[in-house]
Design an enzyme around this catalytic site. Structure first.
Site, short mmCIF file in Angstrom:
data_model
loop_
_atom_site.label_atom_id
_atom_site.label_comp_id
_atom_site.label_asym_id
_atom_site.label_seq_id
_atom_site.Cartn_x
_atom_site.Cartn_y
_atom_site.Cartn_z
N HIS A 160 0.82 -1.22 0.00
CA HIS A 160 0.00 0.00 0.00
C HIS A 160 0.85 1.27 0.00
O HIS A 160 0.30 2.37 -0.13
CB HIS A 160 -0.92 0.03 1.21
CG HIS A 160 -1.99 -1.03 1.20
ND1 HIS A 160 -2.83 -1.21 0.12
CD2 HIS A 160 -2.36 -1.95 2.13
CE1 HIS A 160 -3.67 -2.20 0.38
NE2 HIS A 160 -3.40 -2.67 1.59
N ASP A 196 -2.87 -10.46 -2.69
CA ASP A 196 -3.46 -9.99 -1.44
C ASP A 196 -4.92 -9.62 -1.68
O ASP A 196 -5.30 -9.16 -2.76
CB ASP A 196 -2.67 -8.77 -0.96
CG ASP A 196 -3.00 -8.35 0.45
OD1 ASP A 196 -2.19 -8.65 1.34
OD2 ASP A 196 -4.05 -7.70 0.66
N HIS A 198 -6.50 -7.07 -0.51
CA HIS A 198 -6.62 -5.63 -0.71
C HIS A 198 -5.73 -5.19 -1.88
O HIS A 198 -4.60 -5.65 -2.02
CB HIS A 198 -6.23 -4.88 0.56
CG HIS A 198 -7.06 -5.24 1.74
ND1 HIS A 198 -6.66 -6.18 2.67
CD2 HIS A 198 -8.28 -4.80 2.13
CE1 HIS A 198 -7.61 -6.31 3.59
NE2 HIS A 198 -8.60 -5.49 3.29
N ASP A 285 -4.86 -12.80 3.09
CA ASP A 285 -6.10 -12.32 3.70
C ASP A 285 -7.31 -12.59 2.82
O ASP A 285 -8.42 -12.12 3.12
CB ASP A 285 -6.01 -10.83 4.06
CG ASP A 285 -5.31 -10.00 3.01
OD1 ASP A 285 -4.93 -10.53 1.97
OD2 ASP A 285 -5.15 -8.78 3.25
#
Length: 343
Positions: A160, A196, A198, A285
């Protein structure tokens, strides 16, 4: 497969974060890395080695120099200004506000260099960030020197973090640093495959106008899922990078069958790009029990991810990203790695 790991990650502990309705203990905690390390050991994946220290020049190849220079100053400034507890931003220079003039106070600088309240600091945070960066580059060195694969057990994660901002528990974008480092060492093309839950918004932002690093993201639909403001399917790169950024947003409740359709397409496009090296942003995740995610993959699915990546037949660096169901994170992350090793 060799794993690179540093115990210094444990200094980033006890931090708080801002979520939708409260300030809560951080979901990104030391037990994540320790569960993974224990599973690496119990599965006899291969030797665990310490990272070699690197200077920050490689970080400044993908991040702004002022941003990287800021990170080690956060905690000293926070204490010097009389604050206590977790160093956390509370205001951001959004549209219509000045984003070109860095303020002088640390609480404002935290907002200037971030996009959310999730990348916070305690006393040991910088040492953990630096060790995570060293882990990634040390593992990249193993692949450059001829290893088929290596695992960078990075904590905190990185995908991120953009050129000039932190967020989502991420400070230095380890996968992006490694990709650029491979380029600087002579690789012509690199693919970053981000699995991932996200969206890897920082990785996309860093390489969006480039053709030498392909970025493929499989993730939750940004219309309803964090980080919200990047990750749509129509974001395909700009200028020289047009067509080299590929997003696969998927709805809440996505299970293996639908997720695997995206993985297959991403792998086919990756193979067509013919990179010299693959960097995998390994978030797990996507797991059905993850407390902050909405996909439904099961533990038995993760070895299949590794098996599919192995079919590409390319040198591969795995860089640990997210995964917050800590009791299963070791099973799932190492499941990808043993699947890649086909055992």
């Amino acid at each position: 497969m060799k794993t690179v790991y540093s115990p210094l990650h444990a200094g980033h502990a006890g931090q708080m974060e801002l979520v939708t309705s409260a300030i809560v203990p951080g979901f990104e905690k030391p037990s994540r890395a320790e569960f993974i390390k224990a599973r690496v050991e119990s599965e006899k994946l291969g030797p665990i080695i310490a990272p070699v220290e690197h200077d920050l020049a490689a970080a400044k190849r993908v991040h702004r120099a002022d941003y990287i220079d800021f990170l080690p100053t956060v905690w000293p400034q926070w204490i010097a200004e009389g604050h206590a507890g977790t160093a956390m931003p509370f205001t951001w220079p959004t549209r219509g506000l000045r984003g070109d003039v860095p303020p002088k106070r640390i609480d404002a600088l935290l907002g200037y260099y971030s996009f959310d309240g999730g990348a916070t600091f305690v006393e040991g945070t910088w040492a953990a960030i630096k060790s995570s960066f060293d882990v990634a580059l040390t593992a990249a060195g193993l692949v450059k020197d001829g290893e088929r694969s290596a695992f960078a057990l990075c904590r905190p994660p990185g995908h991120h973090a953009g050129a000039g901002f932190m967020g989502g528990y991420c400070y230095i974008n380890n996968a992006a640093v490694a990709a650029q480092w491979f380029r600087d060492q002579g690789a012509k093309r690199i693919s970053i495959l981000d699995v991932d839950y996200h969206h890897g918004n920082g990785t996309q932002e860093i390489f969006y106008d480039r053709a030498d690093v392909q970025v493929l993201n499989l993730h939750g639909d940004p219309m309803v899922e964090y980080p919200f403001f990047l990750g749509h399917a129509d974001e395909r790169g700009a200028g020289a990078g047009e067509g080299f950024n590929l997003n696969y947003p998927m709805p809440f409740g996505t299970g293996w069958d639908a997720w695997n359709v995206s993985l297959e397409d991403a792998c086919a496009r990756l193979a067509a790009y013919a990179p010299d090296i693959v960097v995998v942003s390994l978030g797990v995740d996507t797991f059905e029990k993850d407390p902050i995610s909405q996909f439904k993959l099961k533990s038995l699915d993760y070895p299949k991810i590794g098996q599919r990546i192995a079919k590409l037949g390319l040198p591969t660096l795995f860089v640990q990203e997210g995964g917050y169901a800590v009791e299963e994170i070791g099973i799932n992350a190492v499941g990808v790695l043993t699947g890649f090793e086909d055992r």
